[in-house]
Write an enzyme that holds these catalytic residues in place. Sequence first.
Site, PDB file in Angstrom:
ATOM      1  N   LYS A 195       0.863  -1.181   0.000  1.00 49.78           N
ATOM      2  CA  LYS A 195       0.000   0.000   0.000  1.00 49.78           C
ATOM      3  C   LYS A 195       0.898   1.228   0.000  1.00 49.78           C
ATOM      4  O   LYS A 195       1.684   1.430   0.922  1.00 49.78           O
ATOM      5  CB  LYS A 195      -0.909  -0.015   1.234  1.00 49.78           C
ATOM      6  CG  LYS A 195      -1.789   1.215   1.341  1.00 49.78           C
ATOM      7  CD  LYS A 195      -2.753   1.118   2.503  1.00 49.78           C
ATOM      8  CE  LYS A 195      -3.588   2.375   2.610  1.00 49.78           C
ATOM      9  NZ  LYS A 195      -4.555   2.300   3.703  1.00 49.78           N
ATOM     10  N   LYS A 248      -2.115  -1.529  -3.946  1.00 45.93           N
ATOM     11  CA  LYS A 248      -2.995  -0.363  -3.884  1.00 45.93           C
ATOM     12  C   LYS A 248      -2.177   0.904  -3.950  1.00 45.93           C
ATOM     13  O   LYS A 248      -1.199   0.991  -3.202  1.00 45.93           O
ATOM     14  CB  LYS A 248      -3.752  -0.436  -2.552  1.00 45.93           C
ATOM     15  CG  LYS A 248      -4.672   0.705  -2.279  1.00 45.93           C
ATOM     16  CD  LYS A 248      -5.195   0.597  -0.883  1.00 45.93           C
ATOM     17  CE  LYS A 248      -5.946   1.879  -0.575  1.00 45.93           C
ATOM     18  NZ  LYS A 248      -6.330   1.945   0.795  1.00 45.93           N
TER      19      LYS A 248
HETATM   20  C1  PBG Z   1      -7.231   3.110   5.513  1.00 49.20           C
HETATM   21  C2  PBG Z   1      -7.618   3.074   4.099  1.00 49.20           C
HETATM   22  C3  PBG Z   1      -7.501   4.088   3.152  1.00 49.20           C
HETATM   23  C4  PBG Z   1      -8.024   3.598   1.971  1.00 49.20           C
HETATM   24  C5  PBG Z   1      -8.450   2.303   2.208  1.00 49.20           C
HETATM   25  N1  PBG Z   1      -8.183   1.986   3.531  1.00 49.20           N
HETATM   26  C6  PBG Z   1      -7.038   5.480   3.305  1.00 49.20           C
HETATM   27  C7  PBG Z   1      -5.639   5.826   3.597  1.00 49.20           C
HETATM   28  O1  PBG Z   1      -4.751   4.995   3.717  1.00 49.20           O
HETATM   29  O2  PBG Z   1      -5.433   7.035   3.776  1.00 49.20           O
HETATM   30  C8  PBG Z   1      -8.087   4.358   0.685  1.00 49.20           C
HETATM   31  C9  PBG Z   1      -9.064   3.848  -0.310  1.00 49.20           C
HETATM   32  C10 PBG Z   1      -9.381   4.785  -1.395  1.00 49.20           C
HETATM   33  O3  PBG Z   1      -8.728   5.830  -1.588  1.00 49.20           O
HETATM   34  O4  PBG Z   1     -10.340   4.482  -2.130  1.00 49.20           O
HETATM   35  N2  PBG Z   1      -8.276   2.737   6.338  1.00 49.20           N
END
Ligand code: PBG
Length: 323
Positions: A195, A248
């Site tokens: 991520k 992601k």
């Molecule tokens: C954290 C989380 C995020 C997203 C999914 N889980 C936000 C982040 O890391 O700031 C982002 C998903 C998206 O942008 O569609 N709980």
Amino acid sequence: MVFPTHRPRRLRRTEALRAFVRETTLTPRSFVYPLFVRPGSNVKEEIRSMPGNYRWSVDLLVDECKAAHDLGIPAVILFGLPETKDEAASGAYDPEGIVQRAVRALKKAVPKLLVICDVCLCEYTSHGHCGLVKNGEIDNDSTLELLAKTALTQAQAGADIVAPSDMMDGRVGRIRAELDAHGFTHLPIMAYSAKYASAFYGPFREAADSTPQFGDRKSHQMDPANQREALREIALDIEEGADIVMIKPALPYLDIIALARRQFDVPIAAYQVSGEFSLIEAAAKMGWVDRERIIMESLCSIHRAGADIILTYFAKDAARTLA
Ligand code: PBG
């Protein structure tokens, strides 16, 4: 010499020929529809930065999930907006928390729908960080305890899969141990393994009201410049017990998806995140791109790169197109 004997256009001349040699086929069976759930009843509050997406109260969430399931979408992933936020993120692991209540209602009303729960503290902390803050930094090991509690309460509520998205070190192993110790040896973990610290999450943070009040997420999410490190993160998560690994965002990181597909044998998921969604919606609204074609092309690319599972806010639209 090769031309005129070889003419790749021969197989592109008609749709019948093109379909006959098509390498990638998209199906709604691989879609996960992300949804936001909030307190109250009969509430459907549009998210300004993500047109067509809403913060749903549990009752209306159930209807939306039924509609998605009827379109052939097998799974949803839930994000919660709690009544109140605090430094310890209590709303995340409250057995009566918003996500836990939503899971119970969904498993009762749409039992065949797979309900995935995002495991992270950022939507529940007053400061918007993904963990406990000590001396201005996110403390890894004490955060693991709360993540484990969160995943356990989600499992107890009936979640089919838990999906840690926090990027703390060791969280997959800690969650696996917690689940196993409480009789959930059968419950899969889908880890957000690679991520990235991405600007593509902008609209989500408005949706989930989870923008960090100070600093950023670069101390735990990955540097967008790194490729080898993603493979190391994925390998560690698999060793710790991840059943599915996720990359992601999706479209800007197709190289990571393709590499992971070659290197690992577990199912690979990719998240077409909020910014990817909103860019397409905004350009489509301006009339600058063909919305349906660009949705299908981006999803096809993510699948072609090697993602078995795709998390997408376009799940319903794409399922309708494919029907
Ligand atoms: C954290 C989380 C995020 C997203 C999914 N889980 C936000 C982040 O890391 O700031 C982002 C998903 C998206 O942008 O569609 N709980």
